[in-house]
Design a protein around this motif. Structure first.
Motif, PDB file in Angstrom:
ATOM      1  N   GLN A   1       0.840  -1.192   0.000  1.00 20.30           N
ATOM      2  CA  GLN A   1       0.000   0.000   0.000  1.00 20.30           C
ATOM      3  C   GLN A   1       0.880   1.249   0.000  1.00 20.30           C
ATOM      4  O   GLN A   1       1.984   1.220   0.551  1.00 20.30           O
ATOM      5  CB  GLN A   1      -0.897   0.015   1.242  1.00 20.30           C
TER       6      GLN A   1
ATOM      7  N   ASN B   1      -8.057   1.860  -0.855  1.00 16.51           N
ATOM      8  CA  ASN B   1      -9.327   2.098  -1.560  1.00 16.51           C
ATOM      9  C   ASN B   1     -10.477   1.338  -0.915  1.00 16.51           C
ATOM     10  O   ASN B   1     -10.364   0.143  -0.636  1.00 16.51           O
ATOM     11  CB  ASN B   1      -9.216   1.621  -3.014  1.00 16.51           C
TER      12      ASN B   1
ATOM     13  N   ASP C   1      -8.280  -4.472  -1.669  1.00 20.38           N
ATOM     14  CA  ASP C   1      -8.487  -3.357  -0.734  1.00 20.38           C
ATOM     15  C   ASP C   1      -9.901  -3.403  -0.170  1.00 20.38           C
ATOM     16  O   ASP C   1     -10.112  -3.232   1.032  1.00 20.38           O
ATOM     17  CB  ASP C   1      -8.280  -2.007  -1.455  1.00 20.38           C
TER      18      ASP C   1
END
Ligand code: CA
Length: 247
Positions: free
Chosen positions: A72, A122, A204
């Motif tokens: 990430q 996200n 995500d």
């Protein structure tokens, strides 16, 4: 034919004995079945009650979610003592507000001095435009990691009316061209056509679900959900609390 010649009382006696034997067999079979059902019931009940309820028996499971930070984008020092994670959606107006009003304060007070790292994940809950925007951001993060935060910031700045679908490939391309100096435009456009990073977007999303994220933006400080991420005093206090705990 020989049976017919047996004395009547002997025949009747045999009949009664056989009937009794049959009754005994039926009753014992029934008892065995009842006993088995009872045993199975008790075993199942014991198993159910001994199964750990993660949230009740292990409160730390919610506080230390399994985020793979290496996959990430991270703003700041990766091994900073306190880790912030935002779950956001590029189409969400409150996420834009968080990005523009709260993140700069966190950056100035905690990220720039190495106390806090900030991760964006996200959580695409606002339709196809959200997914397209998240695909673009994932592509930039994976192919041009140094340009990610500039792209991320510019994408929020370009946010349109929530009720309209303002996320287009053209808009995403113009943002990437402005923020990613070495952009391979053809490859980038192809990525948007193919939604090549959809797996990352889904990962995500699943992570957010596993952490019981309900709204965007959701902010976690060292794995603990902050009640009101749009109130900087609350965020600041929570960060300071985490910093003290780490001392
Ligand atoms: Ca991601």
């Amino acid at each position: 034919m020989s049976n017919k010649k047996k004395p009547k009382n002997h025949y009747e006696q045999e009949k009664v004995t056989r009937r009794k034997q049959r009754q005994i067999v039926v009753i014992s079979t029934a008892l065995v079945i009842i006993l088995l059902v009872a045993i199975i019931g008790i075993v199942l009940k014991t198993q159910q009650s001994s199964q750990p309820n993660e949230n009740q028996n292990n409160p730390s499971s919610q506080e230390t979610p399994s985020i793979n930070y290496k996959e990430q984008p991270i703003m700041g020092t990766a091994n900073a003592p306190v880790k912030l994670v935002e779950f956001g959606d590029y189409r969400c107006p409150y996420c834009k507000e968080f990005e523009q009003r709260i993140v700069p304060k966190i950056k100035k007070d905690f990220i720039d001095n190495g106390k806090v790292s900030f991760t964006f994940i996200n959580y695409t809950i606002l339709g196809k435009g959200s997914q397209l925007a998240a695909n673009a951001a994932e592509m930039i993060y994976h192919q041009y990691p140094d340009s990610f935060w500039n792209f991320h910031k510019a994408l929020y700045a370009a946010q349109g009316d929530e009720k309209k679908e303002w996320v287009t490939k053209d808009l995403l391309t113009s943002i990437a061209k402005k923020t990613v100096p070495s952009l391979d435009e053809k490859n980038y456009k192809q990525t948007l056509d193919d939604l090549s990073y959809q797996n990352n977007v889904i990962q995500d999303y699943n992570l957010a679900k596993s952490m019981k994220v309900e709204v965007v933006p959701s902010l976690f400080i060292d794995g603990k959900l902050v009640n009101n991420p749009l109130d900087y005093d609350v965020v600041k206090e929570a960060i300071n609390h985490s910093l003290k705990q780490g001392d």
